[in-house]
Structures are given as C-alpha cells and as structure tokens.
Design an enzyme around this catalytic site. Structure first.
Site, PDB file in Angstrom:
ATOM      1  N   GLY A   1      28.875  -8.126  36.908  1.00 15.61           N
ATOM      2  CA  GLY A   1      27.626  -8.247  37.660  1.00 15.61           C
ATOM      3  C   GLY A   1      27.798  -7.885  39.126  1.00 15.61           C
TER       4      GLY A   1
ATOM      5  N   GLY B   1      31.897 -10.908  48.913  1.00 13.19           N
ATOM      6  CA  GLY B   1      30.544 -10.358  48.859  1.00 13.19           C
ATOM      7  C   GLY B   1      30.266  -9.285  49.898  1.00 13.19           C
TER       8      GLY B   1
ATOM      9  N   LYS C   1      24.712  -2.643  49.004  1.00 17.76           N
ATOM     10  CA  LYS C   1      26.106  -2.924  48.653  1.00 17.76           C
ATOM     11  C   LYS C   1      26.769  -3.526  49.891  1.00 17.76           C
ATOM     12  CE  LYS C   1      29.958  -0.378  46.520  1.00 17.76           C
ATOM     13  NZ  LYS C   1      30.221   0.879  45.795  1.00 17.76           N
TER      14      LYS C   1
ATOM     15  N   ASP D   1      31.615  -0.453  33.515  1.00 22.42           N
ATOM     16  CA  ASP D   1      30.594  -0.923  34.460  1.00 22.42           C
ATOM     17  C   ASP D   1      30.312   0.115  35.537  1.00 22.42           C
ATOM     18  OD1 ASP D   1      33.343  -1.820  35.030  1.00 22.42           O
ATOM     19  OD2 ASP D   1      32.518  -2.460  36.939  1.00 22.42           O
TER      20      ASP D   1
END
Ligand code: AMP
Ligand code: MG
Length: 472
Positions: free
Chosen positions: A86, A122, A109, A248
């Site tokens: 994810g 993150g 992003k 992915d």
C-alpha cells in the site's frame, strides 16, 4: 480553489482507499513545475505558482470535499510475497478530467506516514523526487507510456537518510495507480464482488473494449499482457533499466511507474544491473521481459475466478492468454530494431538486426551514441573489431537503410546517469542551476540541440561504476 477533483477510485473501491490528510509542509517551496502538463490537465500554471497553488501541490490546500486516500495493494518484491504494502508515503488526492476527457490521477509521493508505512517515515527527499521528475518526463518525450510529473515541492522538512536531506513531495499524474499488486491484494481478500468491481473499474479506465468481450476479465488480462509487452519492448529499445519490477510497481494501464533505482544503459551489456539491492540480477536489463511475464502470471492468477467457474478451464485460457506475451514482445522488439537501423520489413532484415545485436554484445559500445553514429556514418569509431564491423556494415548498407527513420527513432539525449546525478547533487545543496538545462535536453531527445552537446555524451568515467539506491 481552481481545481475540481473527482473520487471514482475511492467511491467505487472504498475497501482499497484509506482516507488520510497529507502531512503539513512547514515551508513549501516550488522546485519544478511542468507547465505543459498543467495545461493538459486544465490547471492554471500561474495559480499553481501562488502560495495556495503550491499548498495544493503538497496536499495542504485541497478543494472543499476532496478526500485524499492511501491506496491498498500487495505485491511480490524480488519474488517474495507481501500481502500488505500500500501507499506508505503517498496519497491519491483525486482525479481530474484532462483536455481529452480522460481521468488522470493526481497523486502525492512523500506526503507523510499512512497506516501502510510500517517502519518508514512516509517522506521523500528532494533528490529522488527530482530524479523521478526528470526520468519520467524524458520517458514521455521518448513516446514511452509513463506516469508524469506535475511538480516537485521542497517541504522545508529535513528527511533523515544516511545523512540529513531536504524533504520534498512529488505531485505525480497517472492514468491510474492500479497495479498488479492491487489485484493481488483484492484476490487475497476472497471477495468476488470486490474483485468484480476492481475489474470493472480497470476496464472502464484503461481497456473499455474489454467490457464487450464474452469474458471481460480475460479480455482485460489480454489487454494488459499486450500493453506490458509493448511497454517493456520500448524500454529495452532505449536501454532503460527499471531496477525494481516488483508486482506493485507494474501498472494495469501499461504506463511505466515508480522511478527508483532506474537508469539507462551506456555500454551495451545484457547483464547490466544498477540497483544496489538487486545482487541476484533479477531485474537486469535482459531479464526485464521475463520479469514482466512473471508478473503477468501473478495478475492472471488473481483473475481466475472471474474467467471460468471451472478452475482447470480458467487456468487453461489464462495460460493461453499469457502465451501471447512472447510473440507480442518479440514483434515489438524486432520492429523496433528495424526502425532503429532504418531497415524495411523484409526477411533479410532479421539477419542484419541479429548481427547488430551480436556486435553490441561483443563490443559493448554506448547504446545511444552508437546508433546515432550509425546514421551519421561514424559508428566505426565506436568499435574495436573494425573487420567485424565492416562485414556487418556492408550487409546493413545492402538493404538501403533509411537514415531519416533512424533519426526519428533513435534519441540523441537520454537522462545519463552522471548528468542526472550532477543535477541532483547540486539540488541537495540548494543549487538548481543544472536542472533546467538537463530537463530541456532530455525532453527534446531527437536531433541536434545547440548547446546541449554534453548531454549526448557517455560518462567520461564509464557507466560500470554507477549504482542506484532504493529506500529513497
Ligand atoms: P517502492 O520500493 O518505492 O515501490 O515501495 C515499496 C513499499 O514501501 C510501498 O508500500 C511504499 O509505500 C513503501 N515505502 C517506501 N518508502 C517509504 C517511506 N519512506 N515511508 C513509508 N513507506 C515507504
Ligand atoms: Mg512502488
């Protein structure tokens, strides 16, 4: 706010969408803005440069009612399955409808931790986000399907990597962010209704003709197989090494996605690997078609329940569809090489293409400048074994190669590793002076470009030592 966002993904597939605000950027500063892309999306570039526009680009000023979401997906990473990856550091802000009426994702992003972040912070650093901007826009200029870069904004936050680095958000645009890993995630949930909705959503967005097929899920699969065969052939023809072809990182749309440890070949060597973490060479240059086919097999597995009630029958037809990959890839590769060499589609051309590839593999010239020199009549200078070259050259000449086709087909300027690195290293130190000339060079890849000669030259140090790093 001058932007209207829709939320087809979040509305139609809520199980895959975790609503989440972007982290606040303490001191956002626009580093790069893609004006032609903004125009294509119907966004006002002048407004995007305002304080409010820049805050939009990092997700801190969103239109009323906008619902940014982290997307769920799974994936095979270097062959090992992770059931829950994810968007750990990304958000889908929403979709805009472009000038041609197509839905385009606006995605961030480096926008902060999400529930998918696991151990990650993150965040993203300026260098890697500018790198994605430069390489994806170069790919677009080469006519290769790709996600696009709308902007890079420095956040004013420091990101800790091996050293402290300036943080950034990339505003990415894609025809969608559906991945092979999205289908793997849904298949593992064992929810036939959700799988059907995902297939319907993918068909509507990317391969609408599949809706009319007798088995739409199979037609979708065939369309993705074809799109990926064409895509990877395009990569191979310009010497692009993606570096991390995990499931992915493979789209359903057929766009190139996730520019991490990617790089362009210089000295032609099929075994070339740039990524520091790919010690086994799984995603080496020459393995890319095989990696794509392997990923497509994983996609096919997810679709079995929708293809046929009888599992054996489903496996049979999906396998047949997957077998379409190799001939499709081979046709694109062969036609691509004929165009690179300016050759007509005649049986004798195959031999000459094979001869060129043998020459490349024994001589290891710089791929980009070798084919350019061939059109210019100076390729002999790029090889050591002149006799072998002359013998091949005579056979090539005998077929009457069309130099105009070669010049239209073969880029003069690709994002060369040392030049990209030079621009990014300077940017880390706050110096953006190398960025604009680099972008100008690689977004006008064909023909002469006065003043851009150094962008057409291989690295003076040779490419062998170049290593790219993941975890950016
Ligand atoms: P990638 O290798 O960029 O395709 O990313 C693989 C997975 O790691 C995805 O689930 C990403 O969202 C996640 N990821 C990569 N970097 C970070 C980071 N700095 N923070 C959180 N998640 C990350
Ligand atoms: Mg990824």
């Amino acid at each position: 706010m001058a932007v209207t966002l829709t939320h087809h993904f979040a509305d139609e597939l809520p199980e895959l969408a975790l609503e989440r605000p972007a982290a606040e950027a303490p001191a956002p500063r626009l580093l790069a803005l893609n004006q032609p892309l903004a125009a294509e999306l119907g966004l006002d570039a002048a407004w995007l440069r305002t304080d409010e526009g820049v805050r939009f680009l990092v997700g801190n000023a969103v239109p009323v009612g906008a619902r940014p979401v982290a997307q769920a997906y799974a994936g095979h990473q270097f062959g090992g399955y992770s059931p829950r990856l994810g968007d750990g550091r990304a958000l889908l802000l929403g979709e805009v409808t472009d000038a041609e009426g197509r839905l385009r994702d606006v995605h961030l992003k480096g926008s902060g931790r999400t529930p998918f972040a696991r151990g990650g912070d993150g965040l993203a650093a300026v260098g890697p986000m500018l790198r994605e901007y430069v390489v994806s826009e170069a790919m677009h200029a080469l006519g290769i399907p790709t996600t696009r870069a709308l902007a890079v904004v420095a956040t004013g936050r420091t990101v800790q990597r091996d050293t402290p680095l300036p943080g950034a958000v990339l505003t990415r645009v894609a025809s969608s962010h559906l991945r092979v890993g999205t289908f793997q995630y849904v298949r593992a949930l064992d929810d036939p209704d959700l799988l059907q909705r995902l297939v319907d959503h993918a068909i509507a967005r990317h391969h609408p003709h599949a809706a009319d097929a007798e088995r739409p899920a199979l037609a979708l699969f065939e369309a993705v197989v074809a799109a990926q065969a064409d895509l990877v052939a395009r990569w191979m023809l310009v010497g692009f090494v993606h570096g991390v072809m995990n499931t992915d990182n493979m789209t359903i749309s057929g766009e190139t996605i996730d520019y991490g440890p990617c790089a362009f070949l210089e000295a032609f060597d099929p075994a070339t690997v740039f990524s520091s973490i790919d010690s086994g060479g799984r995603y080496a240059y020459a393995n890319q078609p095989l990696a794509a086919e392997w990923n497509l097999a994983r996609l096919g597995e997810t679709l079995l329940p929708l293809v046929h009630d009888d599992e054996a029958k489903a496996v049979e037809v999906v396998t047949t569809a997957l077998e379409g990959f190799r001939p499709r890839y081979a046709a694109a590769w062969d036609a691509g090489w004929r165009a690179k060499l300016g050759l007509p589609d005649v049986p004798e051309a195959q031999d000459v293409v094979d001869g060129a590839l043998t020459l490349l593999q024994t001589e290891h010239p710089d791929l980009t400048s070798f084919v350019v020199a061939l059109a210019d009549g100076t390729a002999r200078d790029h090889v050591v074994d002149r006799e072998a070259f002359d013998a091949w050259h005579a056979r090539w000449q005998a077929l009457g190669p069309d130099v105009a086709t070669m010049r239209r087909t073969n880029p003069v300027r690709v994002p060369r590793n040392h030049l990209v690195q030079e621009a990014l290293d300077a940017a880390d130190d706050g110096d953006l002076a190398h960025l604009a000339p680099l972008l100008q060079a690689v977004t006008s890849p064909y023909g002469d470009l006065p003043g851009a000669e150094r962008y057409a030259e291989p690295s003076p140090d040779g490419a062998d030592a170049f290593v790219t790093y993941c975890g950016t």
